[in-house]
Motif scaffolding. Sequence first.
Motif, PDB file in Angstrom:
ATOM      1  N   THR A   1     -10.485   3.864   1.053  1.00 42.91           N
ATOM      2  CA  THR A   1      -9.562   3.002   0.300  1.00 42.91           C
ATOM      3  C   THR A   1      -8.277   3.730  -0.084  1.00 42.91           C
ATOM      4  OG1 THR A   1     -10.694   3.612  -1.769  1.00 42.91           O
ATOM      5  CG2 THR A   1     -11.459   1.628  -0.633  1.00 42.91           C
ATOM      6  N   ARG A   2      -8.027   4.912   0.482  1.00 40.12           N
ATOM      7  CA  ARG A   2      -6.786   5.629   0.188  1.00 40.12           C
ATOM      8  C   ARG A   2      -5.612   4.782   0.649  1.00 40.12           C
ATOM      9  NH1 ARG A   2      -5.552  12.015   1.512  1.00 40.12           N
ATOM     10  NH2 ARG A   2      -3.785  11.242   2.695  1.00 40.12           N
ATOM     11  N   PRO A   3      -4.638   4.517  -0.222  1.00 39.85           N
ATOM     12  CA  PRO A   3      -3.583   3.559   0.113  1.00 39.85           C
ATOM     13  C   PRO A   3      -2.819   3.871   1.393  1.00 39.85           C
ATOM     14  CG  PRO A   3      -3.556   4.026  -2.231  1.00 39.85           C
ATOM     15  CD  PRO A   3      -4.543   4.982  -1.619  1.00 39.85           C
ATOM     16  N   ASP A   4      -2.564   5.158   1.673  1.00 32.46           N
ATOM     17  CA  ASP A   4      -1.803   5.455   2.891  1.00 32.46           C
ATOM     18  C   ASP A   4      -2.630   5.167   4.135  1.00 32.46           C
ATOM     19  OD1 ASP A   4      -3.531   7.579   2.321  1.00 32.46           O
ATOM     20  OD2 ASP A   4      -2.283   9.030   3.365  1.00 32.46           O
ATOM     21  N   LEU A   5      -3.951   5.361   4.053  1.00 33.93           N
ATOM     22  CA  LEU A   5      -4.822   5.038   5.186  1.00 33.93           C
ATOM     23  C   LEU A   5      -4.901   3.525   5.373  1.00 33.93           C
ATOM     24  CD1 LEU A   5      -6.699   6.078   7.395  1.00 33.93           C
ATOM     25  CD2 LEU A   5      -8.571   6.059   5.725  1.00 33.93           C
ATOM     26  N   VAL A   6      -4.989   2.802   4.261  1.00 27.92           N
ATOM     27  CA  VAL A   6      -4.990   1.336   4.346  1.00 27.92           C
ATOM     28  C   VAL A   6      -3.663   0.842   4.908  1.00 27.92           C
ATOM     29  CG1 VAL A   6      -5.166  -0.794   3.012  1.00 27.92           C
ATOM     30  CG2 VAL A   6      -6.639   1.138   2.450  1.00 27.92           C
TER      31      VAL A   6
ATOM     32  N   ASN B   1       0.822  -1.208   0.000  1.00 26.98           N
ATOM     33  CA  ASN B   1       0.000   0.000   0.000  1.00 26.98           C
ATOM     34  C   ASN B   1       0.856   1.258   0.000  1.00 26.98           C
ATOM     35  OD1 ASN B   1      -3.138  -0.507   0.385  1.00 26.98           O
ATOM     36  ND2 ASN B   1      -2.068  -2.129   1.494  1.00 26.98           N
ATOM     37  N   GLU B   2       2.005   1.225   0.649  1.00 24.45           N
ATOM     38  CA  GLU B   2       2.905   2.373   0.579  1.00 24.45           C
ATOM     39  C   GLU B   2       3.422   2.568  -0.847  1.00 24.45           C
ATOM     40  OE1 GLU B   2       5.881   1.640   3.516  1.00 24.45           O
ATOM     41  OE2 GLU B   2       4.719   2.605   5.137  1.00 24.45           O
ATOM     42  N   ARG B   3       3.671   1.466  -1.540  1.00 24.09           N
ATOM     43  CA  ARG B   3       4.069   1.568  -2.952  1.00 24.09           C
ATOM     44  C   ARG B   3       2.935   2.186  -3.775  1.00 24.09           C
ATOM     45  NH1 ARG B   3       3.788  -3.909  -5.785  1.00 24.09           N
ATOM     46  NH2 ARG B   3       1.631  -3.384  -5.259  1.00 24.09           N
ATOM     47  N   ASP B   4       1.709   1.718  -3.544  1.00 29.76           N
ATOM     48  CA  ASP B   4       0.562   2.253  -4.294  1.00 29.76           C
ATOM     49  C   ASP B   4       0.357   3.741  -3.996  1.00 29.76           C
ATOM     50  OD1 ASP B   4       0.199  -0.272  -5.267  1.00 29.76           O
ATOM     51  OD2 ASP B   4      -1.448  -0.790  -3.910  1.00 29.76           O
ATOM     52  N   TRP B   5       0.523   4.138  -2.728  1.00 31.66           N
ATOM     53  CA  TRP B   5       0.340   5.548  -2.376  1.00 31.66           C
ATOM     54  C   TRP B   5       1.464   6.404  -2.963  1.00 31.66           C
ATOM     55  CZ3 TRP B   5      -2.943   8.990  -1.579  1.00 31.66           C
ATOM     56  CH2 TRP B   5      -2.678  10.179  -0.899  1.00 31.66           C
ATOM     57  N   ASN B   6       2.674   5.868  -2.929  1.00 27.55           N
ATOM     58  CA  ASN B   6       3.791   6.599  -3.526  1.00 27.55           C
ATOM     59  C   ASN B   6       3.575   6.770  -5.023  1.00 27.55           C
ATOM     60  OD1 ASN B   6       6.267   7.918  -3.485  1.00 27.55           O
ATOM     61  ND2 ASN B   6       7.447   6.044  -3.783  1.00 27.55           N
ATOM     62  N   THR B   7       3.062   5.717  -5.670  1.00 25.28           N
ATOM     63  CA  THR B   7       2.752   5.798  -7.096  1.00 25.28           C
ATOM     64  C   THR B   7       1.691   6.862  -7.366  1.00 25.28           C
ATOM     65  OG1 THR B   7       3.278   3.449  -7.395  1.00 25.28           O
ATOM     66  CG2 THR B   7       1.943   4.502  -9.095  1.00 25.28           C
ATOM     67  N   TYR B   8       0.656   6.879  -6.551  1.00 27.55           N
ATOM     68  CA  TYR B   8      -0.433   7.825  -6.765  1.00 27.55           C
ATOM     69  C   TYR B   8       0.024   9.264  -6.521  1.00 27.55           C
ATOM     70  CZ  TYR B   8      -5.140   9.771  -6.720  1.00 27.55           C
ATOM     71  OH  TYR B   8      -6.255  10.516  -7.007  1.00 27.55           O
ATOM     72  N   ARG B   9       0.800   9.486  -5.460  1.00 29.95           N
ATOM     73  CA  ARG B   9       1.271  10.840  -5.171  1.00 29.95           C
ATOM     74  C   ARG B   9       2.204  11.350  -6.272  1.00 29.95           C
ATOM     75  NH1 ARG B   9       3.237  12.107   0.771  1.00 29.95           N
ATOM     76  NH2 ARG B   9       3.091  14.160  -0.187  1.00 29.95           N
ATOM     77  N   LEU B  10       3.068  10.484  -6.780  1.00 33.82           N
ATOM     78  CA  LEU B  10       3.936  10.899  -7.880  1.00 33.82           C
ATOM     79  C   LEU B  10       3.123  11.160  -9.147  1.00 33.82           C
ATOM     80  CD1 LEU B  10       7.026   8.568  -7.391  1.00 33.82           C
ATOM     81  CD2 LEU B  10       6.962  11.049  -7.153  1.00 33.82           C
TER      82      LEU B  10
END
Length: 421
Positions: free
Chosen positions: A248-253, A123-132
């Motif tokens: 479902t926000r990745p950083d919250l998950v 999920n940290e990877r997914d959030w990092n992807t989304y923020r970038l």
Amino acid sequence: MLNCLLLLIMASLCPNDILLSLEADTTWLTVREAEQMLEERNPQLQMSTLDVEMAASTLRQERLWENPEADLLYNVNNPVTGHYFEAGPEGEIDIAVEQPIPIGGQRRQRINRQKAMVSVAENERDWNTYRLKMELHRTIADICFLREKVETFDSEIHSVDRILTAYRKQEKEGNLSKIEIVRMEAFKLQLVSGQNEWRTLLERRENDLRLLLGTSGNWAIRMDETAIFNDMNSLQWSTADLTAKTETRPDLVAIGFEAQSAERDLKLQRANRLPRVSVKAEYDKNGNIGHNFWGVGLKTTIPVFDRNQGNIRSASLMMTQKHIEEQALKHEIVSEVALCRNRLQRQWMLLNDARQTTAADFSPEAIERRMLDHDLSMLDFISIYDAYRETRLILIDERNSLIQTIIDLNEAVGEEIIKIR
């Protein structure tokens, strides 16, 4: 006359497509293609993928049982035969094998804890992807609108060049004073200086784009502003609806899985206060008790002094801390979504007010012709062009602010409510 100019600018500032990097050697991309390049080439995303693989490797390691331990004891001197290291039938060899056996969930909780950490890494990877991805959208928008600002100066500089060409011709014929040319050249220098400042900002943002895409190439990206604004018209989500989507926000998950990992670690530390048990088997050839002795048994620690009290307390505090962080992030997200939603509504209303103005029968070329016909004074000409330029720059900033606010809302929700394309 100034009012007519402002009306024209406000009606003409929303083109269907905003173009980036007009150089001939550029490669054209859509926003989606740029996002694909980001996912494939961005160094931060590559490192995030490696973090997931490392977490998965640790999980594989946790699933493995501990290796058995073997002890080999060889008799140095046989007191019966007097031989050293005797390997024959009269020699003594003691072989013992010991296998640790986890009890009370010591192995299961360790595996469960690492499973949660794998989910955290994913999920940290997914959030990092989304923020970038959101940062890519911001960079693209900045570059597009900075390009428009540079082109705004271009149009005025070209106009002044044409006037200067005509003025120099008239000056040679003795129909114009030299001072008029000097004043117009000074005005051009002012325009070139102002354009250079925006061009410097543009080059910096273009470099940011190359760093995001992990490439040194020269890329041109097309952003469909009209489609974005059409999506704005159809936006019906209330703040409550948008907040519900943030679950479902990745950083919250991810922080939820961190809390779960902390809970598993607490259970593991409680299990570790139990004795460490090992099963043991031993073979003793020509031992003291008898020939070829076989024995099995258990080996265990006695938890008298160390019952893992410190680790249990630390794990309990860590679990509480993670739950507090999770609740704090939820409150922060709710506040951020409401703030972005309200700011977006205000920005949209402001831009709509400007876009609803009808065009007037006026063009900058008309001012240029009047200047060449000597129907305007130098001060009036400079004043009108300054007003034209400043108004256009302000409205470009307003459009950029709207796009940036849309991106902020998309990031706050964790989903592209309004797609940047």
